[in-house]
Write an enzyme that holds these catalytic residues in place. Structure first.
Site, PDB file in Angstrom:
ATOM      1  CG  HIS A 320      -2.008   0.939   1.230  1.00  0.00           C
ATOM      2  ND1 HIS A 320      -1.816   2.302   1.277  1.00  0.00           N
ATOM      3  CD2 HIS A 320      -3.349   0.758   1.177  1.00  0.00           C
ATOM      4  CE1 HIS A 320      -3.001   2.915   1.255  1.00  0.00           C
ATOM      5  NE2 HIS A 320      -3.942   1.985   1.185  1.00  0.00           N
ATOM      6  NE  ARG A 340      -2.640   7.770  -1.540  1.00  0.00           N
ATOM      7  CZ  ARG A 340      -2.725   6.609  -2.182  1.00  0.00           C
ATOM      8  NH1 ARG A 340      -2.618   6.585  -3.502  1.00  0.00           N
ATOM      9  NH2 ARG A 340      -2.873   5.486  -1.523  1.00  0.00           N
TER      10      ARG A 340
HETATM   11  O1  MEZ Z   1      -9.178  -1.977  -0.142  1.00  0.00           O
HETATM   12  C1  MEZ Z   1      -8.330  -1.588   0.652  1.00  0.00           C
HETATM   13  O2  MEZ Z   1      -7.239  -2.129   0.759  1.00  0.00           O
HETATM   14  C2  MEZ Z   1      -8.611  -0.371   1.456  1.00  0.00           C
HETATM   15  C3  MEZ Z   1     -10.008   0.056   1.542  1.00  0.00           C
HETATM   16  C4  MEZ Z   1      -7.591   0.274   2.011  1.00  0.00           C
HETATM   17  C5  MEZ Z   1      -7.554   1.711   2.310  1.00  0.00           C
HETATM   18  O3  MEZ Z   1      -6.655   2.386   1.817  1.00  0.00           O
HETATM   19  O4  MEZ Z   1      -8.391   2.215   3.044  1.00  0.00           O
END
Ligand code: MEZ
Length: 534
Positions: A320, A340
């Protein structure tokens, strides 16, 4: 309280100085060629030295990360145990392994279909990645959108690798999944007219992210857990499944269970088994921190693999883009993509934007890594380095009060350390977030082994080689319900034969023949944070 370093303060001033100009001139999107290049040169999936080829099992010859190879080719915990398969402690129609959103959705649906269902979970129901998901759940249920457009977004975002029949199911059943959750009691954000508020995520061409502020997963899990409890579905908690049991016909027929508190081992016999054990962030692949729950140790992949199921895309992980880089106490925790979506920009140490904020996750994460490691435009942090996520832009765009209203969990998480995200940008770096690959399933949720079903993050192939935000909360519901339905239907026609663990012995023999003498017990069950130098 966190005290910024002098270098961080000097850089933060540059971020403030360029804010208005960046607000007026958004950073452009990348071309397909630029995306390809930044991925190949910077994404951790492309670091060959992090991988090895499996030497045994259904994916022999395929590459996986070293940490996963060690577990897939690890030593079964049952080898040295005396297990009485003839006297199971439990005998049910459907056994659900895992207590997160996929497991709960599967259990509820199987129960609704009349099955005698039991959940077993190594922690407690709700201790799962579902709980950790923040930003929302996708569904094309608005007039300007359609499941077909949702399909195209997700298919492209996943590098055209998703299994079409799985992705089709995901997007076409999404509107009904939202309705199901709403009817169960999930409090989605709505406007004054009662319409769902939806936003963009990275790689979406329509605003289809439904959210419960920035604790969407927690709200969904709260509701599912209530429904499991209301239905009085039995839950065996603090109990890990350590091996799938088969019957003499080679069909899945239960599991060996380990009580985490007493060490007692028992057997659950079942007509069908659903693996819903979640992800693998706590394996900390390539040394990354993680946004995952404590129990995310790839257990389901190990159980299924030893039972003969194939894995799909197990070599691809999601980092992420925005994990917390500072303060150190919450290093690696998730800063939701919704930050974002609401307008915060990614900015380097010179106060310059360097990537369009809502590129797909793999591209955005790779751009941050490039900005830090290749272009040396990062800001030093306690644990390494990071870039700025310019959160005050949210209030510039949405007006005062937007942050507290739309992302209160983020506001509170940083507020605990004296950081006011309405006024100051925050430091972020990619964090290990999601297992794109997993167990290969058919559209009914069944893995290559008869009567063995899989749902949730343990599945591979729904999203291809990269997942879009909000499609995971969606897949746990769609494929959880799907597995619950088909496992309950199948259970109606199954007669379980004599129970056996012969497949575990056969796998052990395969390891021996390949010259592998595993040191590590698997499944891992819990992460290992012991100091390695002691
Ligand atoms: O789907 C995801 O991983 C999610 C909702 C994560 C996020 O950034 O909030």
């Amino acid at each position: 309280m966190y005290t910024y370093t002098e270098e961080q303060i000097a850089s933060m001033k540059k971020v403030e100085a360029t804010r208005q100009e960046r607000y007026e001139n958004l950073f452009p999107r990348m071309s397909a060629e630029e995306k390809e290049a930044v991925l190949k040169e910077n994404h951790p999936d492309y670091i060959e030295s992090a991988y090895e080829n499996l030497r045994v099992g259904p994916n022999k010859g395929d590459k996986v990360l070293h940490e996963l190879a060690e577990l897939l080719q690890g030593k079964s915990r049952v080898l040295d145990m005396n297990i009485d398969l003839n006297n199971p402690a439990y005998d049910v129609d459907v056994l659900v392994i895992g207590g997160g959103g996929a497991g709960a959705s599967a259990a509820i649906t199987a129960h609704k279909n009349g099955a005698n269902v039991m959940m077993v979970t190594k922690l407690r129901i709700g201790d799962a990645n579902t709980m950790m998901a923040e930003g929302g759940i996708q569904a094309a249920d608005k007039e300007n959108d359609s499941p077909a457009i949702h399909y195209l977004d997700a298919f492209g975002g996943g590098h055209f690798a998703a299994k079409p029949e799985l992705l089709k199911k995901l997007v076409y059943e999404a509107p009904d999944a939202i309705k199901w959750l709403s009817d169960l009691g999930v409090m989605f954000d709505k406007d004054e007219n009662g319409n769902m508020i939806t936003t963009h995520g990275g790689g979406t061409s329509r605003k289809r992210m439904h959210a419960c502020k920035d604790y969407s997963g927690a709200e969904i899990m709260r509701t599912l857990r209530d429904e499991v409890l209301n239905r009085e579905i039995p839950i065996v908690d603090f109990t890990a499944a350590i091996e799938i049991v088969k019957d003499e016909n080679g069909n899945a027929a239960g599991a060996v269970l380990l009580n985490m508190e007493t060490g007692e081992v028992s057997v659950a016999k079942a007509k069908t088994v659903i693996i819903a054990t979640g992800g693998a962030g706590r394996l900390h692949y390539q040394g990354f921190p993680t946004s995952n729950h404590y129990g995310a140790t790839a257990d389901g992949l190990v159980l299924a693999y030893r039972a003969g199921a194939k894995l799909l895309y197990a070599d691809t992980l999601q980092y992420h883009p925005t994990g917390v880089a500072e303060p150190t106490q919450i290093f690696g925790a998730l800063v939701t993509e919704k930050v974002r979506s609401l307008g915060a920009q990614l900015v380097n140490k010179e106060g310059k934007a360097f990537v369009y904020s809502l590129e797909t996750r793999d591209v955005t994460a790779s751009s941050i890594i490039r900005e830090c490691r290749v272009r040396h435009n990062s800001i030093k942090t306690t644990d390494g380095e990071g870039v700025w996520l310019d959160t005050p832009m949210i209030e510039l765009i949405g007006g005062p009060g937007t942050i507290e209203k739309r992302i209160p969990a983020m506001y509170r998480m940083f507020g605990k350390y004296g950081i006011d995200i309405r006024k100051e940008p925050i430091l972020v770096y990619p964090t290990l977030h999601y297992q794109n690959g997993g167990i290969d399933i058919a559209a009914n949720g069944e893995a290559g082994v008869k009567n063995l079903f899989v749902a949730g993050e343990a599945v591979g192939g729904i999203h291809g080689r990269n997942r879009l935000m909000g499609n995971s909360l969606l897949d746990i519901i769609v494929f959880g319900r799907n597995a619950g339905h088909f496992a309950a239907e199948r259970a109606k026609e199954v007669t379980v034969g004599k129970l056996t663990l012969a497949h575990v012995d056969a796998f052990e023999k395969e390891l021996e023949e390949a010259g592998i003498r595993p040191q590590k017990l698997s499944p891992q069950i819990l992460p290992d944070y012991r100091r390695k130098d002691m």
